[in-house]
Design a protein around this motif. Structure first.
Motif, PDB file in Angstrom:
ATOM      1  N   ARG A   1       0.767  -0.986   0.139  1.00 31.14           N
ATOM      2  CA  ARG A   1       0.072  -0.002   0.095  1.00 31.14           C
ATOM      3  C   ARG A   1       0.888   1.303   0.039  1.00 31.14           C
ATOM      4  O   ARG A   1       0.485   2.269  -0.492  1.00 31.14           O
ATOM      5  N   THR A   2       2.068   1.348   0.862  1.00 26.74           N
ATOM      6  CA  THR A   2       2.800   2.534   0.661  1.00 26.74           C
ATOM      7  C   THR A   2       3.377   2.857  -0.598  1.00 26.74           C
ATOM      8  O   THR A   2       3.514   3.948  -1.097  1.00 26.74           O
ATOM      9  N   ALA A   3       3.580   1.761  -1.322  1.00 28.92           N
ATOM     10  CA  ALA A   3       4.439   1.864  -2.680  1.00 28.92           C
ATOM     11  C   ALA A   3       3.198   2.333  -3.848  1.00 28.92           C
ATOM     12  O   ALA A   3       3.670   3.184  -4.392  1.00 28.92           O
ATOM     13  N   ILE A   4       1.959   1.735  -3.698  1.00 30.78           N
ATOM     14  CA  ILE A   4       1.272   1.891  -4.523  1.00 30.78           C
ATOM     15  C   ILE A   4       0.402   3.375  -4.108  1.00 30.78           C
ATOM     16  O   ILE A   4      -0.009   4.257  -5.344  1.00 30.78           O
ATOM     17  N   ALA A   5       0.193   3.786  -3.043  1.00 24.17           N
ATOM     18  CA  ALA A   5      -0.507   4.914  -2.454  1.00 24.17           C
ATOM     19  C   ALA A   5       0.738   6.273  -2.510  1.00 24.17           C
ATOM     20  O   ALA A   5      -0.040   7.286  -2.656  1.00 24.17           O
ATOM     21  N   GLY A   6       1.857   5.792  -2.188  1.00 25.46           N
ATOM     22  CA  GLY A   6       2.820   6.979  -1.914  1.00 25.46           C
ATOM     23  C   GLY A   6       3.777   6.939  -3.205  1.00 25.46           C
ATOM     24  O   GLY A   6       3.326   7.662  -4.265  1.00 25.46           O
TER      25      GLY A   6
ATOM     26  N   SER B   1       4.326  -0.253  -7.405  1.00 29.35           N
ATOM     27  CA  SER B   1       4.490   1.219  -7.726  1.00 29.35           C
ATOM     28  C   SER B   1       4.552   1.392  -9.115  1.00 29.35           C
ATOM     29  O   SER B   1       4.764   2.522  -9.640  1.00 29.35           O
ATOM     30  N   ALA B   2       4.281   0.173  -9.934  1.00 26.79           N
ATOM     31  CA  ALA B   2       4.446   0.497 -11.582  1.00 26.79           C
ATOM     32  C   ALA B   2       3.275   1.124 -11.827  1.00 26.79           C
ATOM     33  O   ALA B   2       2.004   1.190 -11.077  1.00 26.79           O
ATOM     34  N   PRO B   3       3.123   1.841 -13.002  1.00 29.27           N
ATOM     35  CA  PRO B   3       2.060   2.590 -13.320  1.00 29.27           C
ATOM     36  C   PRO B   3       0.445   1.851 -13.455  1.00 29.27           C
ATOM     37  O   PRO B   3      -0.406   2.490 -12.967  1.00 29.27           O
ATOM     38  N   ARG B   4       0.430   0.638 -13.883  1.00 26.79           N
ATOM     39  CA  ARG B   4      -0.774  -0.210 -13.973  1.00 26.79           C
ATOM     40  C   ARG B   4      -1.455  -0.441 -12.466  1.00 26.79           C
ATOM     41  O   ARG B   4      -2.731   0.150 -12.386  1.00 26.79           O
ATOM     42  N   PRO B   5      -0.749  -0.957 -11.641  1.00 27.80           N
ATOM     43  CA  PRO B   5      -1.286  -1.114 -10.284  1.00 27.80           C
ATOM     44  C   PRO B   5      -1.539   0.429  -9.729  1.00 27.80           C
ATOM     45  O   PRO B   5      -2.616   0.443  -8.865  1.00 27.80           O
ATOM     46  N   ARG B   6      -0.720   1.201  -9.927  1.00 23.91           N
ATOM     47  CA  ARG B   6      -1.027   2.689  -9.311  1.00 23.91           C
ATOM     48  C   ARG B   6      -2.465   3.130 -10.152  1.00 23.91           C
ATOM     49  O   ARG B   6      -3.344   3.497  -9.087  1.00 23.91           O
ATOM     50  N   ALA B   7      -2.550   2.979 -11.133  1.00 23.19           N
ATOM     51  CA  ALA B   7      -3.829   3.552 -11.754  1.00 23.19           C
ATOM     52  C   ALA B   7      -5.079   2.658 -11.252  1.00 23.19           C
ATOM     53  O   ALA B   7      -6.188   3.464 -11.112  1.00 23.19           O
ATOM     54  N   ALA B   8      -5.065   1.375 -11.160  1.00 24.22           N
ATOM     55  CA  ALA B   8      -5.863   0.612 -10.686  1.00 24.22           C
ATOM     56  C   ALA B   8      -6.328   0.988  -9.147  1.00 24.22           C
ATOM     57  O   ALA B   8      -7.514   0.988  -8.796  1.00 24.22           O
ATOM     58  N   TYR B   9      -5.433   1.382  -8.256  1.00 23.26           N
ATOM     59  CA  TYR B   9      -5.502   1.875  -7.034  1.00 23.26           C
ATOM     60  C   TYR B   9      -6.415   3.336  -7.002  1.00 23.26           C
ATOM     61  O   TYR B   9      -7.322   3.267  -6.333  1.00 23.26           O
ATOM     62  N   LEU B  10      -5.899   4.005  -7.821  1.00 24.72           N
ATOM     63  CA  LEU B  10      -6.586   5.325  -7.950  1.00 24.72           C
ATOM     64  C   LEU B  10      -8.057   5.174  -8.473  1.00 24.72           C
ATOM     65  O   LEU B  10      -8.962   5.632  -7.768  1.00 24.72           O
ATOM     66  N   ARG B  11      -8.501   4.270  -9.165  1.00 23.90           N
ATOM     67  CA  ARG B  11      -9.631   3.949  -9.581  1.00 23.90           C
ATOM     68  C   ARG B  11     -10.778   3.374  -8.594  1.00 23.90           C
ATOM     69  O   ARG B  11     -11.884   3.547  -8.377  1.00 23.90           O
ATOM     70  N   SER B  12     -10.067   2.426  -7.500  1.00 24.86           N
ATOM     71  CA  SER B  12     -10.758   1.910  -6.565  1.00 24.86           C
ATOM     72  C   SER B  12     -10.154   2.021  -5.119  1.00 24.86           C
ATOM     73  O   SER B  12     -10.186   1.172  -4.297  1.00 24.86           O
TER      74      SER B  12
END
Length: 217
Positions: free
Chosen positions: A37-42, A180-191
């Protein structure tokens, strides 16, 4: 040549210990949830900082186990119970923060803040999360008791903590880089709302479990 032959019998238990710790690190738990979560949200840097904290916490537990302090901890029942309750309460606190922030918009750090406060905070949270579960120290002690030679050479005793740090740090670095890659980050921002609530729920369950085991034991 003779020195190498003397070391070879000790390499099998050493690699067995490292393999067992690597399997344990890769299993899902609060550390995995926090780093992901730290990597994907931060940011990737924050995720790696949290991974460094995890590795340092693991090395601390390994050193305590090698020094025999874990055995003392197990004999002092009230202290072990207190550490379990404190660790569980800390995980519940993290769960509350994550759950509460689920509906809040993601605040992106500036590069300057990311290089300072955000990364340093991620490191300390990672370290505290790893140290919040005293059962990890018992796991280390159990693995050492099962796989470490009865009279290990000094070089092995000195080498084990930094090697175990490397195992923990490298695994959580992989987690940080992957999430922290673009796709997981984009998926996180959507949900974000549902992912944060899931992460907070998992963290809360793990904290409650630790408190329940402490109260029961």
């Amino acid at each position: 040549m003779s020195a190498i032959m003397d070391i070879l019998p000790s390499l099998l238990p050493l690699f067995s210990i490292l393999g067992a710790i690597a399997i344990g690190a890769a299993s899902p738990g609060p550390s995995f949830v926090l780093v992901a979560r730290t990597a994907i949200a931060g940011s990737r840097a924050a995720g790696i900082a949290a991974a460094f904290g995890m590795g340092l916490g693991g090395m601390t537990f390994a050193s305590l186990a090698l020094l025999g302090l874990v055995t003392l901890l197990m004999q002092v029942g009230w202290l072990y119970l207190a550490l379990k309750l404190i660790g569980g309460a800390y995980l519940l606190y993290l769960a509350f923060l994550i759950w509460r922030g689920a509906t809040q918009p993601l605040r992106m750090e500036t590069p300057q803040a990311e290089a300072g406060r955000g990364v340093l905070r991620a490191f300390f949270i990672g370290l505290a999360t790893q140290l919040s579960n005293p059962k990890t120290a018992v796991v280390y002690a159990s693995i050492f008791a099962a796989l470490l030679p009865a009279d290990p050479p000094l070089w092995m005793t000195l080498l084990l903590p930094p090697l175990l740090f490397a195992v923990e740090f490298c695994w959580y670095c992989i987690v940080a880089v992957a999430f922290s890659a673009p796709r997981p980050r984009a998926a996180y921002l959507r949900s974000k709302r549902w992912i944060d609530r899931l992460a907070g729920g998992v963290m809360g369950l793990l904290g409650a479990r630790l408190i329940f085991e402490g109260a029961r034991g």
